[in-house]
Design an enzyme around this catalytic site. Structure first.
Site, PDB file in Angstrom:
ATOM      1  N   HIS A   1       0.845  -1.212   0.000  1.00  0.00           N
ATOM      2  CA  HIS A   1       0.000   0.000   0.000  1.00  0.00           C
ATOM      3  C   HIS A   1       0.874   1.253   0.000  1.00  0.00           C
ATOM      4  O   HIS A   1       2.067   1.196   0.313  1.00  0.00           O
ATOM      5  CB  HIS A   1      -0.889   0.017   1.244  1.00  0.00           C
ATOM      6  CG  HIS A   1      -0.084   0.035   2.514  1.00  0.00           C
ATOM      7  ND1 HIS A   1       0.506  -1.089   3.040  1.00  0.00           N
ATOM      8  CD2 HIS A   1       0.246   1.054   3.347  1.00  0.00           C
ATOM      9  CE1 HIS A   1       1.150  -0.773   4.150  1.00  0.00           C
ATOM     10  NE2 HIS A   1       1.015   0.523   4.359  1.00  0.00           N
TER      11      HIS A   1
ATOM     12  N   ASP B   1       1.056   5.053   1.893  1.00  0.00           N
ATOM     13  CA  ASP B   1       0.494   5.749   3.054  1.00  0.00           C
ATOM     14  C   ASP B   1      -0.051   7.095   2.591  1.00  0.00           C
ATOM     15  O   ASP B   1       0.524   7.722   1.706  1.00  0.00           O
ATOM     16  CB  ASP B   1       1.576   6.000   4.105  1.00  0.00           C
ATOM     17  CG  ASP B   1       2.081   4.699   4.721  1.00  0.00           C
ATOM     18  OD1 ASP B   1       1.324   3.700   4.696  1.00  0.00           O
ATOM     19  OD2 ASP B   1       3.223   4.696   5.222  1.00  0.00           O
TER      20      ASP B   1
ATOM     21  N   HIS C   1       4.826  -0.082  -0.051  1.00  0.00           N
ATOM     22  CA  HIS C   1       5.453  -1.038   0.875  1.00  0.00           C
ATOM     23  C   HIS C   1       4.421  -1.993   1.473  1.00  0.00           C
ATOM     24  O   HIS C   1       3.213  -1.777   1.394  1.00  0.00           O
ATOM     25  CB  HIS C   1       6.199  -0.300   1.974  1.00  0.00           C
ATOM     26  CG  HIS C   1       5.303   0.605   2.789  1.00  0.00           C
ATOM     27  ND1 HIS C   1       4.820   1.808   2.312  1.00  0.00           N
ATOM     28  CD2 HIS C   1       4.823   0.489   4.047  1.00  0.00           C
ATOM     29  CE1 HIS C   1       4.080   2.395   3.245  1.00  0.00           C
ATOM     30  NE2 HIS C   1       4.053   1.617   4.297  1.00  0.00           N
TER      31      HIS C   1
ATOM     32  N   ARG D   1       4.472  -8.664  17.171  1.00  0.00           N
ATOM     33  CA  ARG D   1       5.302  -7.522  16.784  1.00  0.00           C
ATOM     34  C   ARG D   1       4.497  -6.246  16.995  1.00  0.00           C
ATOM     35  O   ARG D   1       3.332  -6.161  16.599  1.00  0.00           O
ATOM     36  CB  ARG D   1       5.705  -7.660  15.312  1.00  0.00           C
ATOM     37  CG  ARG D   1       6.489  -6.479  14.778  1.00  0.00           C
ATOM     38  CD  ARG D   1       6.869  -6.677  13.308  1.00  0.00           C
ATOM     39  NE  ARG D   1       7.657  -5.539  12.851  1.00  0.00           N
ATOM     40  CZ  ARG D   1       7.433  -4.886  11.718  1.00  0.00           C
ATOM     41  NH1 ARG D   1       6.453  -5.263  10.899  1.00  0.00           N
ATOM     42  NH2 ARG D   1       8.181  -3.866  11.388  1.00  0.00           N
TER      43      ARG D   1
END
Ligand code: NAG
Ligand code: NAG
Ligand code: NAG
Length: 740
Positions: A669, A671, A721, A731
């Site tokens: 996607h 940002d 990314h 995480r």
């Protein structure tokens, strides 16, 4: 050597003052004997050896002046001079004393008050000025006609200068002074100034005795109504007072009326207390050195710790307190904890370390002892333990210098506070001056002291938060501290009582001692409250949470790490920050469901949903914007040259959680940001496996992320990314879309 000198002095005095009785001889307290041959003598009246008296004596000594003190140890019957008229007793004492000198036409005698007077010149200068007057008697002058204003019109007119007589300072030849002192009747509590005024206003007497007034402060400076006439001047190692209205340098300074505090300020500089070249001279006087003492012979100290409010960074406070370099078996602790918020911490502290101290007395919040009483009980504890010092430490005073206590003891003042400020602010633990109703006022030198441009030891009217009180002040019933005075706050009451007892309060900024935390607006309803203190207590926040190497990011001699093209990598925060932020989120617990429907957003639709919690949801939005502005923006400006946006905007600030059984990855996607930051909150290969960020255009991944380090990359165009698959563990990352 010193003892011997004093012995010789006493013997010579006894010989010289033949005719006077022994007691009179013993009253001469100066380093130079007023000898019969000496043609100059200063007389003063003091019944008690107050702080003001000691300051007077210091100025006498420094100028080598011959002073005889009358009345020490006698009962004062001259009325309450501070609040009304009085002082006749002084005239009577002088009258008696002048019997010894009345027949010596060359003898010059000066009279001064003691508690509120300073000399800033030697005998030679004083006599030189006196002779310029061509008078037999010179009285000081002031701008008020007191105590009987109706007499004002009877005074001779003056073209320039102060018109009215003040009897706190005067000098003249012995025979004339004797006549003045024997001019009429006066009772102990009659007003001495009125007595002298009437003589002066009698034209015949004035001329016969050749009496003049020092209208322009050529010798004497009365400060009442004249504070704006004078200025401190520093020339090399000389500090003096200049009267800028009359262009004179007054030699004897008198704080009449409500000007005591101003004289206290002047006394910080003159005579020879502080100058621009040598700095603090009085810092080295009257030291009580512990250097040669073994720790077992150190003075016994009662330390009163007061926690009156929930206090941020109290954990650090306790660590620093424990680190004080002073034998703990010489310390008796007295703790008042008025905040239930800290009950557990205190209990833990006492449990772990109580035994190291000589004793511990703890008053807990549930005993409902009010602050005023709790503080008075601290003093009682000091009496009970026969303490030699009492060290008051409030929880907001962080002692960064472990030698503080020892150095304050060595400074040896009645009350001495280590200066502490709120970092980056002019807020400190002392006031340089007071308004007439007793509140904060700025002194002429407040900023220089607070900013450390002038370092030294300063007599001030108000100290708070942290200060050392010498045992003799506590054990003397006349000066024993009390924290109660009308309805004043405890610290103001303490200082008011001290001032009323003429006990000087000092603040020292000779060294850096520590700093104050801000307790106002401390929010205690969060899981990790200090995380939220980024603005209230920036200094402490940085110490706890900002990466030790953060500032290296701004060092242009060093290259910024770039793991992928135009992806920059910075050490930002401590591991503790990461743990506390994750803790905050997990404690809140309301992770989004990872679907496209997101009621937290304006449109209600999230194109690339994650499992996350927004900063707004845990009340940290404002703090986070401050983080972006103060710590992220400077880095952005360094690596993306030419782009500036102040302050950075960002509505999407959130912590993401990736888990194999929940949401393990994020599809590719862009940002919706100008640039994005991505802060790693835990450790790959230890806390989780897999994971990382892959930039597709460059086929470049960052998988060895570092806890507390931040990635920064362009947002909506080049850096398409994805979030790589987390195969094990959890995480956590913190994300902001900056300048959407
Ligand atoms: C900070 O940087 C120095 C080298 O400049 C390094 O040795 C040290 O480990 C770094 N500290 C941390 C906590 O990363
Ligand atoms: C920084 O990068 C430049 C250009 O790649 C390089 O010449 C230089 O040696 C680097 N400096 C350091 C301290 O690594
Ligand atoms: C991307 O990089 C990986 C490993 O670095 C490599 O195996 C792969 O062939 C690369 N893919 C492309 C399309 O270049």
């Amino acid at each position: 050597m010193r003892l011997k000198f004093q012995w010789v002095l006493l013997v010579s005095l006894a010989v010289l003052s033949a005719g006077a009785d022994d007691k009179d001889a013993a009253d001469v307290l100066t380093n130079e004997a007023p000898s019969a041959e000496r043609k100059f003598l200063i007389l003063t009246v003091a019944t008690e050896e107050t702080s003001g008296y000691k300051r007077y004596q210091r100025s006498v000594k420094i100028n080598g002046l011959p002073v005889k003190v009358l009345g020490l140890g006698e009962e004062w019957k001259g009325g309450d001079m501070a609040n009304s008229v009085g002082g006749g007793q002084k005239v009577l004492m002088l009258r008696k004393e002048l019997e010894l000198h009345k027949d010596d036409p060359e003898k010059i005698i000066m009279f001064t008050d003691a508690y509120d007077v300073l000399f800033n010149a030697n005998e030679e200068k004083i006599l030189e000025q006196f002779h310029q007057f061509n008078a037999r008697v010179v009285f000081s002058a002031e701008g008020f006609c007191w105590p009987d204003p109706n007499l004002a019109s009877k005074y001779p007119e003056v073209e320039r200068g102060k018109r009215f007589l003040n009897s706190g300072l005067f000098m003249g030849y012995a025979p004339e002074l004797y006549k003045i002192l024997n001019d009429g009747e006066i009772a102990n509590d009659d007003d001495d100034q009125l007595y002298y005024t009437k003589i002066f206003l009698d034209e015949k007497k004035r001329e016969k005795l050749n009496i003049k007034l020092d209208h322009r402060s050529e010798i004497f400076q009365n400060l009442n109504g004249a504070i704006s006439d004078v200025e401190l001047r520093f020339i090399g190692t000389e500090s003096h007072l200049e009267n800028t209205v009359y262009n004179t340098v007054p030699l004897v300074i008198h704080a009449n009326g409500p000007t005591k505090l101003f004289l206290n300020t002047l006394g910080n500089y003159i005579p020879k207390s502080w100058n621009a070249e040598e700095g603090c001279l009085n810092c080295w006087e009257d030291m009580n050195s512990l250097e040669k003492k073994k720790p077992k012979d150190f003075p016994k100290v009662v330390i009163g710790i007061f926690i009156e409010n929930p206090t941020p960074f109290f954990e650090e406070f306790l660590h620093k307190f424990l680190a004080l370099s002073y034998p703990k078996d010489k310390i008796n602790l007295y703790i008042h904890n008025g905040a239930s918020y800290h009950a557990k911490q205190i209990a833990g502290f006492v449990e772990s370390h109580g035994k190291e101290y000589a004793s511990v007395k703890l008053i807990n919040h549930d005993e409902n002892v009010k602050e005023w009483h709790a503080r008075n009980l601290g003093i009682e504890e000091c009496l009970k333990k026969k303490c030699e010092y009492y060290f008051n430490v409030d929880s907001l005073a962080q002692i960064d210098n472990p030698h503080t206590l020892k150095l304050l003891i060595e400074q040896n003042r009645p009350v001495v506070a280590p200066m502490m400020i709120r970092p980056y602010q002019a807020w400190s633990n002392f006031w340089g001056s007071l308004t007439t109703d007793g509140f904060y006022a700025r002194s002429i030198d407040y900023m220089e002291i607070v900013q450390g441009q002038r370092r030294g030891l300063w007599n001030v009217p108000f100290v708070t938060s942290i200060y050392l009180v010498r045992g003799d002040i506590i054990h003397n019933p006349k000066t024993k501290p009390s924290y109660i005075y009308n309805l004043l706050d405890a610290d103001m009451a303490f200082c008011t009582n001290m001032r009323n007892n003429d006990v000087y309060l000092y603040v020292t900024n000779r060294l850096d001692w520590g700093h104050l935390v801000t307790v106002d607006n401390f929010e205690t309803h969060h899981f990790n409250n200090e995380l939220y203190e980024i603005q209230n207590n920036r200094w402490d926040w940085e110490k706890r949470y900002l990466h030790v190497n953060y500032s290296q990011n701004l060092d242009t001699n060093l290259n910024v790490t770039m793991p992928c093209p135009d992806v920059f990598w910075f050490p930002m925060v401590t591991e503790r920050f990461c743990d506390e932020l994750v803790g905050e989120m997990e404690n809140f617990g309301q992770w989004s469901d990872g679907t496209n429907t997101d009621p937290r957003l304006e449109g209600g639709y999230e194109n690339v949903p994650t499992r996350d919690i927004h900063m707004r949801q845990v009340g940290m939005d404002h703090q986070w914007l401050a983080f972006l502005r103060d710590y992220v923006r400077p880095l952005q400006e360094r690596v993306f040259l030419g782009y500036q946006h102040y302050p950075p905007r960002s509505t999407m600030n959130f912590v993401v959680r990736y888990r194999p059984d929940e949401q393990p990855f994020l599809k590719p996607h862009h940002d919706s940001s100008t640039y994005t930051i991505n802060l790693a909150l835990n450790r790959p290969k230890i806390d989780y496996e897999g994971g990382g960020c892959r930039f597709l255009r460059y086929n470049c991944s960052v998988q060895d992320t570092r806890k507390g380090w931040m990635l920064m990359h362009p947002g909506r165009l080049t850096h398409y990314h994805e979030g790589l698959y987390v195969t094990k563990g959890t995480r956590y990352i913190m994300i902001s879309f900056v300048d959407p």
